[in-house]
Motif scaffolding. Structure first.
Motif, short mmCIF file in Angstrom:
data_model
loop_
_atom_site.label_atom_id
_atom_site.label_comp_id
_atom_site.label_asym_id
_atom_site.label_seq_id
_atom_site.Cartn_x
_atom_site.Cartn_y
_atom_site.Cartn_z
N ASN A 7 0.82 -1.21 0.00
CA ASN A 7 0.00 0.00 0.00
C ASN A 7 0.86 1.26 0.00
N VAL A 8 1.94 1.24 0.78
CA VAL A 8 2.85 2.40 0.82
C VAL A 8 3.48 2.62 -0.55
N MET A 9 3.92 1.54 -1.19
CA MET A 9 4.49 1.66 -2.53
C MET A 9 3.44 2.18 -3.52
N GLY A 10 2.22 1.68 -3.39
CA GLY A 10 1.14 2.16 -4.24
C GLY A 10 0.86 3.63 -4.04
N ILE A 11 0.93 4.08 -2.78
CA ILE A 11 0.70 5.50 -2.47
C ILE A 11 1.75 6.37 -3.13
N TRP A 12 3.01 5.97 -3.04
CA TRP A 12 4.09 6.77 -3.63
C TRP A 12 4.01 6.81 -5.15
N LEU A 13 3.70 5.68 -5.76
CA LEU A 13 3.54 5.67 -7.21
C LEU A 13 2.34 6.49 -7.65
N ALA A 14 1.25 6.42 -6.89
CA ALA A 14 0.07 7.22 -7.20
C ALA A 14 0.36 8.71 -7.05
N LEU A 15 1.17 9.05 -6.03
CA LEU A 15 1.53 10.46 -5.83
C LEU A 15 2.41 10.95 -6.99
N MET A 16 3.32 10.10 -7.44
CA MET A 16 4.14 10.46 -8.60
C MET A 16 3.27 10.62 -9.85
N SER A 17 2.28 9.74 -10.00
CA SER A 17 1.37 9.84 -11.13
C SER A 17 0.59 11.15 -11.08
N ALA A 18 0.10 11.53 -9.89
CA ALA A 18 -0.63 12.79 -9.74
C ALA A 18 0.26 13.97 -10.08
N ALA A 19 1.53 13.91 -9.66
CA ALA A 19 2.47 15.00 -9.95
C ALA A 19 2.70 15.14 -11.45
N VAL A 20 2.87 14.00 -12.12
CA VAL A 20 3.09 14.02 -13.57
C VAL A 20 1.84 14.52 -14.28
N PHE A 21 0.68 14.01 -13.88
CA PHE A 21 -0.57 14.43 -14.52
C PHE A 21 -0.90 15.90 -14.23
N GLY A 22 -0.35 16.44 -13.15
CA GLY A 22 -0.50 17.86 -12.91
C GLY A 22 0.12 18.68 -14.03
N LEU A 23 1.30 18.26 -14.47
CA LEU A 23 1.96 18.92 -15.60
C LEU A 23 1.18 18.71 -16.89
N VAL A 24 0.66 17.49 -17.08
CA VAL A 24 -0.13 17.20 -18.28
C VAL A 24 -1.38 18.09 -18.32
N THR A 25 -2.03 18.25 -17.17
CA THR A 25 -3.23 19.09 -17.10
C THR A 25 -2.92 20.53 -17.47
N VAL A 26 -1.80 21.04 -16.98
CA VAL A 26 -1.39 22.40 -17.31
C VAL A 26 -1.16 22.55 -18.81
N ALA A 27 -0.48 21.56 -19.41
CA ALA A 27 -0.24 21.59 -20.85
C ALA A 27 -1.56 21.49 -21.61
N ASP A 28 -2.46 20.63 -21.14
CA ASP A 28 -3.77 20.48 -21.80
C ASP A 28 -4.57 21.78 -21.73
N LYS A 29 -4.54 22.43 -20.56
CA LYS A 29 -5.29 23.68 -20.40
C LYS A 29 -4.82 24.73 -21.41
N ARG A 30 -3.51 24.81 -21.61
CA ARG A 30 -2.96 25.77 -22.57
C ARG A 30 -3.34 25.38 -24.00
N LEU A 31 -3.22 24.09 -24.31
CA LEU A 31 -3.55 23.63 -25.66
C LEU A 31 -5.02 23.87 -25.99
N ILE A 32 -5.91 23.52 -25.05
CA ILE A 32 -7.34 23.64 -25.31
C ILE A 32 -7.78 25.09 -25.40
N SER A 33 -7.26 25.92 -24.51
CA SER A 33 -7.74 27.30 -24.43
C SER A 33 -7.08 28.23 -25.44
N VAL A 34 -5.87 27.90 -25.89
CA VAL A 34 -5.11 28.83 -26.74
C VAL A 34 -4.65 28.20 -28.06
#
Length: 306
Positions: A7-34
């Motif tokens: 579970n601890v390993m899963g938590i850390w990998l999920a947190l890394m995934s959220a961090a990476v997808f945070g960047l993806v979301t920012v890129a998507d917001k720029r692409l979609i809006s501009v």
């Protein structure tokens, strides 16, 4: 490896995934809006990259010898649910501010926990339920734009956004079931393929010309390469790997911390020489977000040690 360590390993990998997808979301917001002229052409970019990484994953890892039909079917269904989640999310954005829409969508860990009990046999302690609610409240509040009145109103976007939240929960649960008998790499490939197939239904042939024209812009090309071709597949793989290790109720809750990273990256990219986004970073907003961040971090910590 004990279940608690998984579970601890899963938590850390999920947190890394959220961090990476945070960047993806920012890129998507720029692409979609501009950068992209319409949403269907943006879908086409996602479809192309997902199909490409599906092929790459199969070439690198191969096809497993044993593929239980029920688990293979659920892996495909998970991909369809992920596609449906993304599709309904963007529909919701047409009727509601993106920040408020994101708040509703990120209630999905509650649905995951409710579904995981009967279908996956997961059980949660009172402390873990409390931690899930803390993270959901933190993710909800960090996504809301504060105003004097009408903080949130139920309108025609609300059922659409709840549908996106439920689709996300169903994707987590069905993907977890598939991972019980199928390797991470192949579930990743099947998820990509089925998600791409679902989104391909909402792209048009003429979008190919639109995409080619849009990619002539250096900024658009850079955002697509970094966000969709590099970071998004990494985020997806980390999410699948996390789901294979930890209880999906806990993994999905940590994944819901993505708004924290979106806020962090968005704030950085809204100041100084970047000016890629125009996020509000006034003192009032920062103070509210600080409380939200504390809730998210506290909830994740409680999940880690509870």
């Amino acid at each position: 490896m004990t279940p608690s360590l998984e579970n601890v390993m899963g938590i850390w990998l999920a947190l890394m995934s959220a961090a990476v997808f945070g960047l993806v979301t920012v890129a998507d917001k720029r692409l979609i809006s501009v950068n992209m002229p319409n949403l269907s052409s943006f879908y086409l970019i996602i479809v192309i990259t997902l199909y490409g990484h599906t092929g790459l994953a199969i070439v690198v890892s191969g096809i497993p010898d044993q593929l239980p039909l029920a688990h293979l079917l659920l892996a495909g269904i998970a991909g369809l649910f992920w596609g449906a989640s993304l599709w309904t999310m963007f529909i919701g954005y047409r009727f509601e501010e993106a920040s408020r829409a994101s708040a509703v969508i990120h209630t999905f860990p509650v649905f995951v926990a409710l579904l995981a009990m009967p279908f996956l046999g997961e059980t949660l302690s009172i402390a873990q339920w409390f931690a899930i609610l803390i993270v959901v409240v933190g993710a909800f509040s960090i996504s809301l734009r504060i105003s004097a009145v009408n903080l949130f109103t139920i309108n025609k976007a609300f059922p659409i956004l709840i549908a996106a939240s439920i689709f996300t929960a169903l994707a987590h649960v069905s993907g977890k079931y598939a991972l019980e008998k199928i390797e991470v790499e192949f579930v990743y490939a099947v998820r990509n393929f089925c998600m791409a197939t679902f989104l391909a239904m909402f792209s048009r042939p003429k979008d190919t010309v639109t995409v080619i024209h849009a990619l002539k812009n250096p900024q658009t090309l850079a955002l697509v390469i970094i966000g969709e071709m590099i970071l998004a597949p990494i985020g997806i793989f980390l999410n699948v790997a996390a789901s294979s290790l930890g209880a999906i109720s806990i993994v999905s809750t940590v994944t819901a911390s993505r708004p924290f990273f979106v806020f962090l990256y968005g704030s950085i990219l809204s100041v100084g020489p970047f000016r890629l986004l125009e996020e509000s970073i006034d003192i009032r907003t920062l103070s509210i977000k600080a409380v939200s961040i504390a809730l998210i971090i506290g909830g994740i910590a409680l999940l880690s040690f509870g």
